[in-house]
Motif scaffolding. Structure first.
Motif, short mmCIF file in Angstrom:
data_model
loop_
_atom_site.label_atom_id
_atom_site.label_comp_id
_atom_site.label_asym_id
_atom_site.label_seq_id
_atom_site.Cartn_x
_atom_site.Cartn_y
_atom_site.Cartn_z
N LEU A 263 33.10 20.07 19.41
CA LEU A 263 33.24 19.89 18.21
C LEU A 263 34.11 20.95 17.38
O LEU A 263 35.10 20.83 16.66
N ARG A 264 33.27 22.36 17.66
CA ARG A 264 34.40 23.37 16.78
C ARG A 264 35.31 23.65 17.51
O ARG A 264 36.54 24.03 16.80
N HIS A 265 35.58 23.68 18.80
CA HIS A 265 36.94 23.79 19.54
C HIS A 265 38.02 22.88 19.03
O HIS A 265 39.36 23.35 18.93
N PHE A 266 37.87 21.59 18.98
CA PHE A 266 38.91 20.61 18.55
C PHE A 266 38.88 20.48 17.09
O PHE A 266 39.54 19.76 16.55
N SER A 267 38.21 21.12 16.29
CA SER A 267 38.29 21.10 14.68
C SER A 267 39.76 21.86 14.29
O SER A 267 40.10 22.75 15.01
N ASN A 268 40.36 21.42 13.31
CA ASN A 268 41.31 22.33 12.47
C ASN A 268 40.59 23.54 11.93
O ASN A 268 41.12 24.58 12.34
N LEU A 269 39.91 23.45 11.12
CA LEU A 269 39.34 24.76 10.37
C LEU A 269 37.77 24.55 10.55
O LEU A 269 36.96 23.45 10.34
N TYR A 270 37.11 25.66 10.68
CA TYR A 270 35.58 25.80 10.85
C TYR A 270 35.14 26.71 9.68
O TYR A 270 35.36 27.98 9.65
#
Length: 366
Positions: A263-270
């Motif tokens: 989920l973190r990897h494929f997010s645009n912004l974390y």
């Protein structure tokens, strides 16, 4: 060595950063042939007596019945049990609800305490509670044989406030390299077309500021809010506040590390809103997951991220970042953070630094 780890809800991790560390470090100790015990709440979902070579001791934990006071009774029950077991070292993770019982700690065991963050600064606490936490912090400082700081800021604070030395050891993470976009199907999101945060539902984690910004932004891409919000007054307040913003999705706690990493990897912004404490575990895991981080502007986050993140102080800045920043344009920041995990914050290095301190403490006692 015969070692006990107390101060957490237990392992495997179903709660937070200290539990994650306790899981990784205890297994590391067991793999290195040490006799290691972790104290678990009797309500922990894992009810076996061992976990990957680690011995589990379940103690009565009335928190689910009487609330916060139950944490103090649980810690007392753990300490009372520890008095029977002839431990060489007791590693305490935090001090909030256990330092008041310091007089009951076994006299022969070496007490090593990770001082966590500045708990008394947390805005969720009333002034009387903050005063008590400052007192509990002092008790832990004075009753421990060795202190651990998880950030340079905490180390400097302990030195300046109490004139006490502490060993700086950060948290750890493992770099994530086995991405699998199929995981996203369970969460109904598309790669790089959503933003997210992971946090406990506490005001000082700036969830409301971040979500206010998400609601103000012109872009209405999905915003995932990961964290256990059930039976949490602040969580229920936030869910109600943003109920009309269909792009803001509260998905509850996720404890599958592979899912979290993807989920973190494929997010645009974390977004990382934590403002109190030292080296936050979820921040390191975000760095290890090659995500672009937008962090709250404070000394703890900047000490880790330096120039390899964007920083926010209010909802308008959050909205601006959502509307204008694309992850693809900032691969240098992402790569730099990934390398920090590889060089400085990897679990193997952190575990060995803890083990080195434990061995040093045992040698100096003898």
């Amino acid at each position: 060595m015969k070692i006990a780890i107390i101060g957490t809800r237990g392992v495997p991790n179903h709660h937070g950063g200290f539990e994650q560390f306790a899981e990784f470090f205890s297994v590391f100790l067991a793999d290195n042939k040490h006799d290691v015990y972790v104290y678990n709440s009797h309500t922990h979902p894992y009810q076996e007596s061992t976990f990957k070579g680690v011995k589990i001791i379940h103690c009565k934990d009335p928190e689910n019945v009487i609330g916060t006071p139950g944490q103090f009774l649980y810690d007392l029950n753990c300490i009372r049990d520890a008095r029977k077991r002839d431990f060489d070292i007791i590693l305490q993770l935090g001090y909030t609800s256990n330092s008041v019982w310091h007089r009951f700690l076994p006299k022969k065991a070496i007490i090593i305490t990770n001082m966590d963050g500045l708990e008394w600064k947390r805005s969720k606490y009333s002034k009387p509670v903050q005063t008590f936490l400052k007192y509990a912090e002092k008790l832990a400082i004075n009753s421990s044989d060795y202190l651990i700081s998880d950030s340079i800021g905490i180390q400097e604070y302990i030195q300046n406030t109490y004139n006490k030395d502490s060993t700086y050891i950060a948290y750890g993470a493992d770099n994530f390299i086995n991405e699998d976009s199929a995981v996203l199907e369970s969460y109904n999101v598309t790669p790089y077309k959503y933003n997210m945060l992971i946090a406990r539902f506490e005001p000082e984690n700036n969830l409301e500021t971040i979500l206010d910004g998400a609601s103000l932004a012109d872009k209405k891409e999905t915003f995932l809010v990961v964290g256990k919000h059930d039976a949490n007054e602040f969580g229920e307040y936030l869910k109600k506040k943003y109920i009309d913003h269909k792009n803001i999705r509260f998905i509850g706690g996720v404890y599958n590390l592979e899912h979290l990493n993807n989920l973190r990897h494929f997010s645009n912004l974390y977004f990382h809103g934590h403002s109190v404490g030292g080296t936050n575990p979820s921040l390191l895991e975000a760095m290890a997951s090659t995500t672009l981080i937008i962090a709250n502007d404070n000394v703890f986050n900047k000490a880790i991220l330096n120039e390899d993140a964007f920083y926010f102080t209010d909802k308008n800045e959050v909205a601006k970042y959502i509307d204008t920043i694309n992850k693809e344009a900032y691969q240098d920041k992402i790569t730099n953070n990934f390398k920090k995990i590889e060089d400085t914050f990897n679990w193997n290095k952190i575990n060995n630094e803890y083990l080195k301190l434990l061995l040093k403490a045992l040698k100096e006692k003898k």
